[in-house]
Every structure is written in C-alpha cells, then in structure tokens.
Design a protein around this motif. Structure first.
Motif, PDB file in Angstrom:
ATOM      1  N   LYS A 128       5.934   6.687   4.926  1.00  0.00           N
ATOM      2  CA  LYS A 128       6.391   5.351   4.507  1.00  0.00           C
ATOM      3  C   LYS A 128       5.552   4.786   3.372  1.00  0.00           C
ATOM      4  CE  LYS A 128       8.168   3.977   9.064  1.00  0.00           C
ATOM      5  NZ  LYS A 128       7.884   3.147  10.241  1.00  0.00           N
ATOM      6  N   ALA A 129       4.253   5.020   3.418  1.00  0.00           N
ATOM      7  CA  ALA A 129       3.380   4.376   2.420  1.00  0.00           C
ATOM      8  C   ALA A 129       2.213   5.266   2.022  1.00  0.00           C
ATOM      9  CB  ALA A 129       2.846   3.065   2.987  1.00  0.00           C
ATOM     10  N   LYS A 130       1.693   4.970   0.837  1.00  0.00           N
ATOM     11  CA  LYS A 130       0.433   5.580   0.409  1.00  0.00           C
ATOM     12  C   LYS A 130      -0.662   4.526   0.496  1.00  0.00           C
ATOM     13  CE  LYS A 130       2.365   8.703  -2.936  1.00  0.00           C
ATOM     14  NZ  LYS A 130       2.181   9.124  -4.319  1.00  0.00           N
ATOM     15  N   PHE A 131      -1.881   4.990   0.362  1.00  0.00           N
ATOM     16  CA  PHE A 131      -3.015   4.124   0.659  1.00  0.00           C
ATOM     17  C   PHE A 131      -4.017   4.116  -0.486  1.00  0.00           C
ATOM     18  CE2 PHE A 131      -6.835   2.672   2.737  1.00  0.00           C
ATOM     19  CZ  PHE A 131      -6.432   1.934   3.847  1.00  0.00           C
ATOM     20  N   CYS A 132      -4.362   2.914  -0.944  1.00  0.00           N
ATOM     21  CA  CYS A 132      -5.380   2.763  -1.985  1.00  0.00           C
ATOM     22  C   CYS A 132      -6.526   1.925  -1.429  1.00  0.00           C
ATOM     23  CB  CYS A 132      -4.753   2.075  -3.199  1.00  0.00           C
ATOM     24  SG  CYS A 132      -5.957   1.605  -4.469  1.00  0.00           S
ATOM     25  N   LYS A 158     -16.930   0.976  20.475  1.00  0.00           N
ATOM     26  CA  LYS A 158     -16.427   1.233  19.129  1.00  0.00           C
ATOM     27  C   LYS A 158     -15.795   2.614  19.107  1.00  0.00           C
ATOM     28  CE  LYS A 158     -19.451  -1.668  16.485  1.00  0.00           C
ATOM     29  NZ  LYS A 158     -19.869  -1.881  15.122  1.00  0.00           N
ATOM     30  N   TYR A 159     -14.570   2.673  18.616  1.00  0.00           N
ATOM     31  CA  TYR A 159     -13.897   3.966  18.507  1.00  0.00           C
ATOM     32  C   TYR A 159     -13.963   4.467  17.072  1.00  0.00           C
ATOM     33  CZ  TYR A 159     -11.610   2.740  22.916  1.00  0.00           C
ATOM     34  OH  TYR A 159     -11.342   2.389  24.202  1.00  0.00           O
ATOM     35  N   PRO A 160     -14.648   5.566  16.821  1.00  0.00           N
ATOM     36  CA  PRO A 160     -14.538   6.142  15.492  1.00  0.00           C
ATOM     37  C   PRO A 160     -13.274   7.002  15.428  1.00  0.00           C
ATOM     38  CG  PRO A 160     -16.376   7.126  16.738  1.00  0.00           C
ATOM     39  CD  PRO A 160     -15.533   6.338  17.698  1.00  0.00           C
ATOM     40  N   LEU A 161     -12.266   6.539  14.699  1.00  0.00           N
ATOM     41  CA  LEU A 161     -11.056   7.339  14.503  1.00  0.00           C
ATOM     42  C   LEU A 161     -11.349   8.364  13.408  1.00  0.00           C
ATOM     43  CD1 LEU A 161      -8.380   4.483  14.300  1.00  0.00           C
ATOM     44  CD2 LEU A 161      -9.160   5.712  16.336  1.00  0.00           C
ATOM     45  N   ALA A 162     -10.856   9.575  13.583  1.00  0.00           N
ATOM     46  CA  ALA A 162     -11.149  10.618  12.606  1.00  0.00           C
ATOM     47  C   ALA A 162      -9.935  11.496  12.386  1.00  0.00           C
ATOM     48  CB  ALA A 162     -12.310  11.483  13.106  1.00  0.00           C
ATOM     49  N   ASP A 163      -9.464  11.538  11.139  1.00  0.00           N
ATOM     50  CA  ASP A 163      -8.377  12.460  10.802  1.00  0.00           C
ATOM     51  C   ASP A 163      -8.186  12.465   9.285  1.00  0.00           C
ATOM     52  OD1 ASP A 163      -5.829  13.748  12.534  1.00  0.00           O
ATOM     53  OD2 ASP A 163      -5.500  13.438  10.391  1.00  0.00           O
ATOM     54  N   PHE A 164      -7.999  13.652   8.707  1.00  0.00           N
ATOM     55  CA  PHE A 164      -7.852  13.721   7.247  1.00  0.00           C
ATOM     56  C   PHE A 164      -6.566  13.056   6.758  1.00  0.00           C
ATOM     57  CE2 PHE A 164     -11.059  17.068   7.933  1.00  0.00           C
ATOM     58  CZ  PHE A 164     -12.048  16.506   7.145  1.00  0.00           C
ATOM     59  N   ASN A 165      -5.630  12.785   7.672  1.00  0.00           N
ATOM     60  CA  ASN A 165      -4.451  12.005   7.281  1.00  0.00           C
ATOM     61  C   ASN A 165      -4.818  10.621   6.775  1.00  0.00           C
ATOM     62  OD1 ASN A 165      -1.587  13.000   7.637  1.00  0.00           O
ATOM     63  ND2 ASN A 165      -2.570  13.826   9.463  1.00  0.00           N
ATOM     64  N   ILE A 166      -5.926  10.054   7.281  1.00  0.00           N
ATOM     65  CA  ILE A 166      -6.286   8.697   6.837  1.00  0.00           C
ATOM     66  C   ILE A 166      -7.280   8.702   5.670  1.00  0.00           C
ATOM     67  CG2 ILE A 166      -5.628   7.361   8.877  1.00  0.00           C
ATOM     68  CD1 ILE A 166      -8.608   7.399   9.727  1.00  0.00           C
ATOM     69  N   THR A 167      -7.551   9.850   5.081  1.00  0.00           N
ATOM     70  CA  THR A 167      -8.286   9.851   3.817  1.00  0.00           C
ATOM     71  C   THR A 167      -7.359   9.207   2.786  1.00  0.00           C
ATOM     72  OG1 THR A 167      -9.421  11.898   4.382  1.00  0.00           O
ATOM     73  CG2 THR A 167      -9.411  11.282   2.060  1.00  0.00           C
ATOM     74  N   PRO A 168      -7.833   8.142   2.098  1.00  0.00           N
ATOM     75  CA  PRO A 168      -6.937   7.441   1.167  1.00  0.00           C
ATOM     76  C   PRO A 168      -6.380   8.351   0.065  1.00  0.00           C
ATOM     77  CG  PRO A 168      -8.847   6.088   1.645  1.00  0.00           C
ATOM     78  CD  PRO A 168      -9.121   7.436   2.256  1.00  0.00           C
TER      79      PRO A 168
END
Ligand code: FE
Length: 396
Positions: A128-132, A158-168
């Motif tokens: 749906k969207a890209k991230f800047c 605190k939850y550290p979320l980790a996934d390369f999908n959320i690399t901008p």
C-alpha cells in the motif's frame, strides 16, 4: 548465505530535506513527535515540499517519547481511512519507530501485535505504501534500520520489533534537523550510536559488509561527540552521518546485551524511565568487561582500541583502554556512572533488587541477546545488572 539490507536511497547533507519534492505519489501521511519539528519550521517545510510533489498531506502529530501500542493503533487506523501511498516519518527515534509499526498495521489490519513481536516474522510490506524516514536526532539510526521499539505500558515492557520489511525505502539524513537537539539529548543519543557501532562490531553476526561501517562510525563518534555536545555544529553534522553509519552496521549485524539490558530496564521501575541512550552508556563498559572473557570478542575490542589509537600492547591492555575511554567519554558528557546515580537516584534500590530476577530473565530473552558474543546465565545477568546499578567493574 548472508544478506545486507539498507534503504534504496539515502540523501544526506544540509538541505537534503528538499528531496521530498521528488517523491512520486498521491497521498502522504507525515508522522511527527511532540512539536520541535513544528517549532523549528521543518514540519511546514516538509509538508510544502510534499505538496510541491503533488501530494495530498495529512499529519499524525504528537507521538510520545517511547511510543505506545495505543499510539501505533491510532496511527494505523488513521492511515486505513486516508490510504496514503507514502508514510513520511520525521523526528527522533520515537515518531519514526511508531510510524514503522503503524505501517505494518495499515497494510495488515488483521495482524496482531503478538504476531509482530516474533523477530523477522513481518508480512510483506509495500503493498500500500512506501516509507521515508527523516531523523532529527543523531542516535537511533531508525531511518536505516530494520527495527522499531514500541512500549506496552500495561505490561511495562519494551518490544524491539525486528524485520527487514520495515527498513525504510528512503532515508533523508539532513544535519540541519539535528542542530536543534538540546545538550542532554545530544549526549544520550550519541552514546546510543557508539553502543550500536561497538555491539555491531563484536556481534556474532558481524560480516565484511558491517565491519567497516561500524569501525568508521566508532572513529567519528569518538572524535566528534564531545565537540557536538559542546555546541560545535560541524561536529554535530558529522555525528548525524556517524550514527547513520552505525545504524547500517547494526541493522545487519544486530546488537548485543547492552541493548537487551537497556530495553528491559527502560520502563521497569516506578521512579521513572531510564532513557535508552543513557542506559546504554552506563552499561556498555561493564558489558565490554564481561564479553571480553571470550577470546574472539576481546580480540575485536582490541581492534577497536587500535583503530581509535588508544595504545596498549596486549589484548588485555587494549580492552582495558577501551573500557576506560568509554567511561571517560561518559564523564565528559555528564552521563551518570550507574543506575543508582541516575537522575538523582529516582530508581529505588529496593525495587531494583526485588525486580532483579524478572528483569534479568527478560533481558536474557530479549531479541538482542542472541547475537552477543557471550550468552549470560540467569546468575550472570543478575550480577551484570547489579554491577550496573552500583557502578562496579565486572570480573567474571
Ligand atoms: Fe539503541
């Protein structure tokens, strides 16, 4: 097989904010924090550039420091209604981290927080969207990383979320935004960046692609952080790049137990939060001493000491020199020596000791522990945390 993920495009240098003009899309949501970006005029500039790019813009403002699960859900709902094709997150680590999590819930409204907290288990984003991402502090490097930290206040975790999908997709590293940082924030975020670079360099997942980024970041931070703290704006600008280089390294090499401990002590006590960067700065010297009992880690700490010219002949001397140098940096940045001294003693000793077994257990279970060069037992983690409370050296 190895892999290495970074944003596709990175714009850096003064005035690079203007690159927003060149984004192509129809609608953008701009996610920001408490108001400094607005006050200094950067928010207006960003919105105007996006409008110049022909986009309709909506704001999601007032993301709190250490963003909550609730804020994330609120932002995701707003995005589901507005349907942006760009998410532009601007400010300190908090609004950018929050926006990353909003992005996941925007694209997958049916997903649950419980599903996302399993490391590297995100659904495919960018449908749906890209991230800047546009950072205004020089520390978290969330603009180039696969991480986001969200706080569950009900559970005090605190939850550290980790996934390369959320690399901008795009990072805009414009140092003008970081020039507005107050002194204390400059110190804390700067030592956070130093911790990222050092933990990435000794991580069990470090590789030929992450090592040079980590080392150069360490050299720059060692050279420029104190000057930046004292108001030297050229050094401040360099720090903005240095923290980003550290981010590129740790996003791919991951971190270690300094971060595990900072994550789990951060929101655990009734006296107040222990600010992330400050926690890292206090814990780092002790964790270096602890990890250096592993020969390979000691060798790598010694390489860092050599690279920044700390002297010493044996590996042991070089590791000791690095520990001493980190402590010296902390002192010069007016960072307390230990949790007991933090903010005039707001973390109660009795409460700290009562919660020690649980906090230690959670720290061992943190996503950052797996890549640390030495895996602590429950007893060792309790001793480490205790040493961080009283400011003692580690010798086990
Ligand atoms: Fe950090």
């Amino acid at each position: 097989m190895g892999s290495f993920t970074l944003p596709r495009d990175l714009y850096q240098g003064k005035g690079s904010l203007e690159e927003l003009k060149n984004l192509t899309g129809k609608k953008a949501v701009v996610v920001v924090g408490g108001g400094s970006m607005k006050r200094f005029g950067f928010l207006d500039r960003a919105v105007n550039y996006l409008k110049e790019a022909g986009m309709e813009v909506q704001l999601f403002e007032n993301v709190e420091p250490d963003p909550s699960v609730e804020t994330v859900m609120k932002g995701a709902k707003m995005m589901q209604e507005f349907e942006p094709d760009w998410i532009v997150a601007m400010g300190g680590g908090s609004p950018i981290d929050a926006a990353k999590a909003m992005w996941a819930f925007y694209e997958y409204p049916e997903t649950t927080f419980e599903q996302l907290i399993t490391p590297f288990s995100f659904p495919t984003l960018r449908t749906k969207a890209k991230f800047c991402a546009i950072p205004s502090t020089s520390g978290t490097a969330t603009e180039v990383t696969a991480f986001s930290v969200i706080t569950d206040y009900e559970k005090g975790i605190k939850y550290p979320l980790a996934d390369f999908n959320i690399t901008p997709d795009i990072a805009i590293v414009d140092p003008e935004l970081a020039e507005t940082m107050p002194k204390k924030l400059t110190a804390h975020t700067g030592m956070d960046a130093m911790t990222h670079a050092i933990e990435a360099y000794v991580s069990t997942l470090h590789c030929n692609y992450t090592d040079p980024l980590a080392l150069h970041a360490i050299k720059m931070i060692h050279r420029d952080l104190k000057k930046s703290y004292d108001g030297d704006m050229e050094a401040r600008d360099n720090m903005h790049d240095a923290q980003c280089l550290a981010g590129m390294a740790f996003s791919n090499a991951l971190l270690g137990i300094v971060h595990s401990m900072a994550h789990k002590t951060g929101a655990a006590y009734t006296g107040g939060h222990i600010v992330h960067g400050c926690a890292n700065a206090m814990y780092l010297p002790r964790v270096i001493q602890y990890n250096a009992k592993v020969e390979e880690a000691a060798k790598r700490y010694a390489e860092i000491a050599d690279f920044i010219g700390l002297g010493g002949t044996t590996t042991e001397e070089k590791v000791a020199a690095l520990v001493a140098e980190i402590k010296k940096m902390n002192d010069s940045l007016d960072i307390p020596k230990c949790i007991k001294e933090y903010e005039g003693g707001i973390i109660d000793e009795k409460e700290f000791m009562e919660k020690l077994p649980k906090v230690a257990e959670l720290a061992i279970g943190d996503a950052c522990t797996g890549s640390n060069p030495r895996i602590p037992t429950q007893e060792e983690m309790e001793k480490l945390l205790k040493a961080c409370y009283y400011g003692e050296d580690i010798n086990f």
